[in-house]
Design a protein around this motif. Structure first.
Motif, PDB file in Angstrom:
ATOM      1  N   GLN A   1      26.889  40.636  22.049  1.00 56.48           N
ATOM      2  CA  GLN A   1      26.311  39.496  22.403  1.00 56.48           C
ATOM      3  C   GLN A   1      26.997  38.226  21.711  1.00 56.48           C
ATOM      4  N   TYR A   2      28.026  38.362  20.957  1.00 54.80           N
ATOM      5  CA  TYR A   2      28.579  37.092  20.077  1.00 54.80           C
ATOM      6  C   TYR A   2      30.200  37.226  20.570  1.00 54.80           C
ATOM      7  N   SER A   3      30.663  36.184  20.491  1.00 49.72           N
ATOM      8  CA  SER A   3      32.212  36.091  20.405  1.00 49.72           C
ATOM      9  C   SER A   3      32.819  36.902  19.256  1.00 49.72           C
ATOM     10  N   ALA A   4      34.080  37.269  19.500  1.00 49.97           N
ATOM     11  CA  ALA A   4      34.501  38.285  18.511  1.00 49.97           C
ATOM     12  C   ALA A   4      34.937  37.557  17.298  1.00 49.97           C
ATOM     13  N   SER A   5      35.310  36.363  17.207  1.00 52.04           N
ATOM     14  CA  SER A   5      35.675  35.522  16.061  1.00 52.04           C
ATOM     15  C   SER A   5      34.330  35.520  15.118  1.00 52.04           C
ATOM     16  N   THR A   6      33.372  34.926  15.663  1.00 51.58           N
ATOM     17  CA  THR A   6      32.104  34.523  15.055  1.00 51.58           C
ATOM     18  C   THR A   6      31.333  35.866  14.663  1.00 51.58           C
ATOM     19  N   TRP A   7      31.516  36.910  15.388  1.00 49.14           N
ATOM     20  CA  TRP A   7      31.039  38.243  14.636  1.00 49.14           C
ATOM     21  C   TRP A   7      31.739  38.739  13.519  1.00 49.14           C
ATOM     22  N   GLY A   8      33.300  38.765  13.689  1.00 50.09           N
ATOM     23  CA  GLY A   8      33.828  38.823  12.409  1.00 50.09           C
ATOM     24  C   GLY A   8      33.599  38.197  11.527  1.00 50.09           C
ATOM     25  N   ALA A   9      33.020  36.902  11.402  1.00 48.64           N
ATOM     26  CA  ALA A   9      33.045  35.912  10.327  1.00 48.64           C
ATOM     27  C   ALA A   9      31.677  36.434   9.427  1.00 48.64           C
ATOM     28  N   VAL A  10      30.641  37.032  10.071  1.00 47.45           N
ATOM     29  CA  VAL A  10      29.574  37.584   9.569  1.00 47.45           C
ATOM     30  C   VAL A  10      29.481  38.830   9.119  1.00 47.45           C
ATOM     31  N   ASN A  11      30.699  39.637   9.212  1.00 45.11           N
ATOM     32  CA  ASN A  11      30.739  40.965   8.797  1.00 45.11           C
ATOM     33  C   ASN A  11      31.694  41.086   7.535  1.00 45.11           C
TER      34      ASN A  11
ATOM     35  N   SER B   1      15.323  30.285  22.209  1.00 45.35           N
ATOM     36  CA  SER B   1      15.978  29.468  20.832  1.00 45.35           C
ATOM     37  C   SER B   1      17.437  28.765  21.187  1.00 45.35           C
ATOM     38  N   ILE B   2      18.168  29.646  21.946  1.00 43.68           N
ATOM     39  CA  ILE B   2      19.446  29.004  22.231  1.00 43.68           C
ATOM     40  C   ILE B   2      19.349  27.775  23.322  1.00 43.68           C
ATOM     41  N   GLU B   3      18.636  28.064  24.013  1.00 43.06           N
ATOM     42  CA  GLU B   3      18.353  26.724  24.770  1.00 43.06           C
ATOM     43  C   GLU B   3      18.049  25.398  24.142  1.00 43.06           C
ATOM     44  N   VAL B   4      17.182  25.797  23.044  1.00 41.92           N
ATOM     45  CA  VAL B   4      16.856  24.585  22.163  1.00 41.92           C
ATOM     46  C   VAL B   4      18.167  24.217  21.393  1.00 41.92           C
ATOM     47  N   PHE B   5      18.912  25.082  20.962  1.00 45.74           N
ATOM     48  CA  PHE B   5      20.279  24.553  20.062  1.00 45.74           C
ATOM     49  C   PHE B   5      21.139  24.017  21.038  1.00 45.74           C
ATOM     50  N   LEU B   6      21.324  24.541  22.424  1.00 42.93           N
ATOM     51  CA  LEU B   6      22.443  23.861  23.189  1.00 42.93           C
ATOM     52  C   LEU B   6      21.928  22.504  23.480  1.00 42.93           C
ATOM     53  N   GLU B   7      20.562  22.399  23.496  1.00 43.85           N
ATOM     54  CA  GLU B   7      20.229  20.854  24.170  1.00 43.85           C
ATOM     55  C   GLU B   7      20.310  19.926  22.984  1.00 43.85           C
ATOM     56  N   SER B   8      20.603  20.376  21.740  1.00 44.59           N
ATOM     57  CA  SER B   8      20.803  19.305  20.570  1.00 44.59           C
ATOM     58  C   SER B   8      22.263  19.176  20.448  1.00 44.59           C
ATOM     59  N   GLY B   9      23.261  19.724  21.223  1.00 45.38           N
ATOM     60  CA  GLY B   9      24.798  19.695  21.165  1.00 45.38           C
ATOM     61  C   GLY B   9      25.604  20.398  20.413  1.00 45.38           C
ATOM     62  N   GLY B  10      24.811  21.752  20.325  1.00 46.20           N
ATOM     63  CA  GLY B  10      25.428  22.654  19.641  1.00 46.20           C
ATOM     64  C   GLY B  10      26.358  23.498  20.778  1.00 46.20           C
ATOM     65  N   PHE B  11      27.428  24.189  20.233  1.00 44.55           N
ATOM     66  CA  PHE B  11      28.223  24.999  21.015  1.00 44.55           C
ATOM     67  C   PHE B  11      28.069  26.399  20.622  1.00 44.55           C
ATOM     68  N   PRO B  12      27.656  27.242  21.463  1.00 45.70           N
ATOM     69  CA  PRO B  12      27.320  28.685  21.339  1.00 45.70           C
ATOM     70  C   PRO B  12      28.335  29.708  20.949  1.00 45.70           C
ATOM     71  N   SER B  13      27.965  30.684  20.238  1.00 43.51           N
ATOM     72  CA  SER B  13      28.618  31.833  19.766  1.00 43.51           C
ATOM     73  C   SER B  13      28.264  32.881  20.530  1.00 43.51           C
ATOM     74  N   THR B  14      27.121  32.731  21.432  1.00 44.68           N
ATOM     75  CA  THR B  14      26.675  33.657  22.599  1.00 44.68           C
ATOM     76  C   THR B  14      27.458  33.956  23.604  1.00 44.68           C
ATOM     77  N   THR B  15      27.902  35.123  23.938  1.00 47.78           N
ATOM     78  CA  THR B  15      28.814  35.449  25.011  1.00 47.78           C
ATOM     79  C   THR B  15      28.149  35.078  26.404  1.00 47.78           C
ATOM     80  N   ALA B  16      26.809  35.427  26.364  1.00 49.93           N
ATOM     81  CA  ALA B  16      26.064  34.981  27.741  1.00 49.93           C
ATOM     82  C   ALA B  16      26.006  33.617  28.007  1.00 49.93           C
ATOM     83  N   ASP B  17      25.854  32.698  27.160  1.00 49.40           N
ATOM     84  CA  ASP B  17      26.094  31.294  27.350  1.00 49.40           C
ATOM     85  C   ASP B  17      27.606  30.972  27.586  1.00 49.40           C
TER      86      ASP B  17
END
Length: 447
Positions: free
Chosen positions: A138-148, A346-362
């Motif tokens: 569900q996440y981009s490779a770089s961000t997933w790597g950062a939390v492992n 939750s992701i919808e709220v995050f995007l509405e606030s100007g965030g850039f997602p790590s989720t591949t679906a978005d």
């Protein structure tokens, strides 16, 4: 944001050093590990049904609205949202709580560069024990790597910062500057622009650790190798030298503005065109729209310049959330975190606030990718930014004491900027201090 004043840098250095000492002490003693977590994915659903109370530390603009949406969906859960300060301020409070063995929140926001430092103390729950490692796709490779870290899933990604070139098209058009595709072209654009108008600079850079490490990352440098407590620091590897070879030209030819980043003067420069580009993370559009409103329509986004024309990017900024081992209800905390960073509501709220997602679906959503930005002259900027996310180079590691490392950057590499000197000399000074400090803290650090 960069800390540019010497006094603030010195204060941060002292805080970071003290905090890391506390972390290593906690690692040795097991302090702050009130509950080692453990469970299954079924436990998360059961915990949501049972309900309870949680404390969540975050400074993100979307946090309040996300918590409200979560509590509406799960009325049996009460989440207390606390803004414990931004980055270093919050980290100091968290590290003090870890050392004391009490006072940490259930869920805490941590930037990617700081996650290894907290994972080192064994203060974060391994979310793989709750089956959250199944969310990898569900996440981009770089961000997933950062939390492992060391084979443990110590958080879930929230936002990301794949880098791109933000440029003032009005300025480029006025002076006939072509959008650079390579770093050699970028240097030439800097020369041409400043020669045409000495009040204009290609960008501003007075020395920022987050920017420098991201640029080294994109150039192929991998200066930090970590194997448990064994560390190698090599800030003169081939990739690092590739970056300094370009950036030294800009520094020594005085082609960079010396305006401190994030200052009022810096925002003014972005508005009036005296700072013509930014090489920065994909979270920047929201900042420009809110803080540089007068330049609406002037700015555009292009891929980050490269060294040989082959697309490659790096991450700049971003972070996620973790569950601390002090949580009295780690299953409920993990369930909240699962919702926070993977549920579409939750992701919808995050995007509405100007965030850039790590989720591949978005990142692959046609509505998101094809969104036309009025501020950027109708450009579909997410086409560029989502491609940058796919182009992030793999294999990057931060030091397990990167918070401290960043705090002394200005007093080492920053001097190369101030003196228009070789960046290699500043990096050598930074490396020497990082090696010495790491060995003093109980790591085995070589060069």
């Amino acid at each position: 944001m960069a800390i540019s004043r010497t006094a603030l840098r010195r204060t941060t250095t002292i805080v970071a050093a003290a905090a890391l000492t506390g972390l290593l002490a906690a690692c040795a003693s097991g302090a702050g590990s009130a509950d080692d977590g453990g469970g299954s994915a079924d436990d998360l659903d059961a915990a949501l049904e049972a309900g309870g109370e949680l404390t969540y530390w975050s400074w993100t603009p979307s946090a309040e609205a996300q918590v409200a949406a979560f509590e509406e969906a799960y009325p049996n859960v009460d989440v207390e949202l606390v803004n414990a300060g931004t980055n270093t301020e919050e980290y100091t409070k968290l590290q003090n709580a870890i050392k004391a063995g009490s006072g940490a929140p259930d869920v805490v926001q941590i930037e990617y560069y700081a996650i290894p430092q907290f994972a080192l103390s064994d203060a974060l729950v391994d979310l793989g024990e709750y089956g959250l490692d199944e969310l990898e796709d569900q996440y981009s490779a770089s961000t997933w790597g950062a939390v492992n870290v060391d084979g443990k899933l110590v958080g879930l990604p929230q936002d990301s910062g794949p880098m791109a070139l933000f440029y003032n098209k009005a300025v480029f058009d006025q002076y006939g500057i072509e959008v650079p595709a390579t770093w050699d072209e970028y240097v030439q654009a800097a020369r041409d622009l400043h020669a045409a108008d000495p009040t204009k600079y290609i960008t501003s850079d007075t020395g920022d650790a987050g920017f420098a490490t991201s640029m080294i990352w994109q150039a192929g440098g991998r200066p930090f190798a970590i194997d448990g407590t064994d560390i190698t620091v090599d800030l003169a590897d081939e990739g690092t030298q590739q970056w300094t070879g370009v950036w030294n030209q800009l520094i020594q030819e005085e082609l960079l503005a010396t305006t401190p980043g994030w200052s009022d003067e810096w925002f003014k420069g972005l508005a009036d065109g005296s700072i013509a580009t930014l090489v920065i993370g994909a979270w920047m559009p929201g900042v420009l729209e809110s803080s540089v409103a007068d330049a609406a329509g002037d700015w555009r986004v292009a891929p980050m310049p490269t060294y040989d024309g082959t697309p490659v990017a790096a991450e700049n900024g971003g972070g996620g959330q973790s569950v601390t081992k002090q949580s009295k209800n780690p299953a409920l905390a993990a369930a909240f975190l699962r919702w926070l960073n993977s549920d579409p509501a939750s992701i919808e709220v995050f995007l509405e606030s100007g965030g850039f997602p790590s989720t591949t679906a978005d990142l692959e959503d046609p509505d998101f990718v094809g969104l036309e930005s009025e501020y950027f002259g109708g450009q579909k900027i997410n086409e560029v930014l989502t491609q940058a996310s796919k182009d992030v180079a793999s294999g990057w590691s931060y030091l397990p004491y990167q918070v401290y490392a960043n705090s002394i950057f200005g007093d080492t590499v920053g001097q190369s900027y101030a003196n228009r000197a070789d960046l290699g000399e500043g990096l050598a000074a930074w490396q020497a201090q990082l090696v010495e400090y790491g060995n003093e803290q109980g790591f085995t650090v070589g060069e």
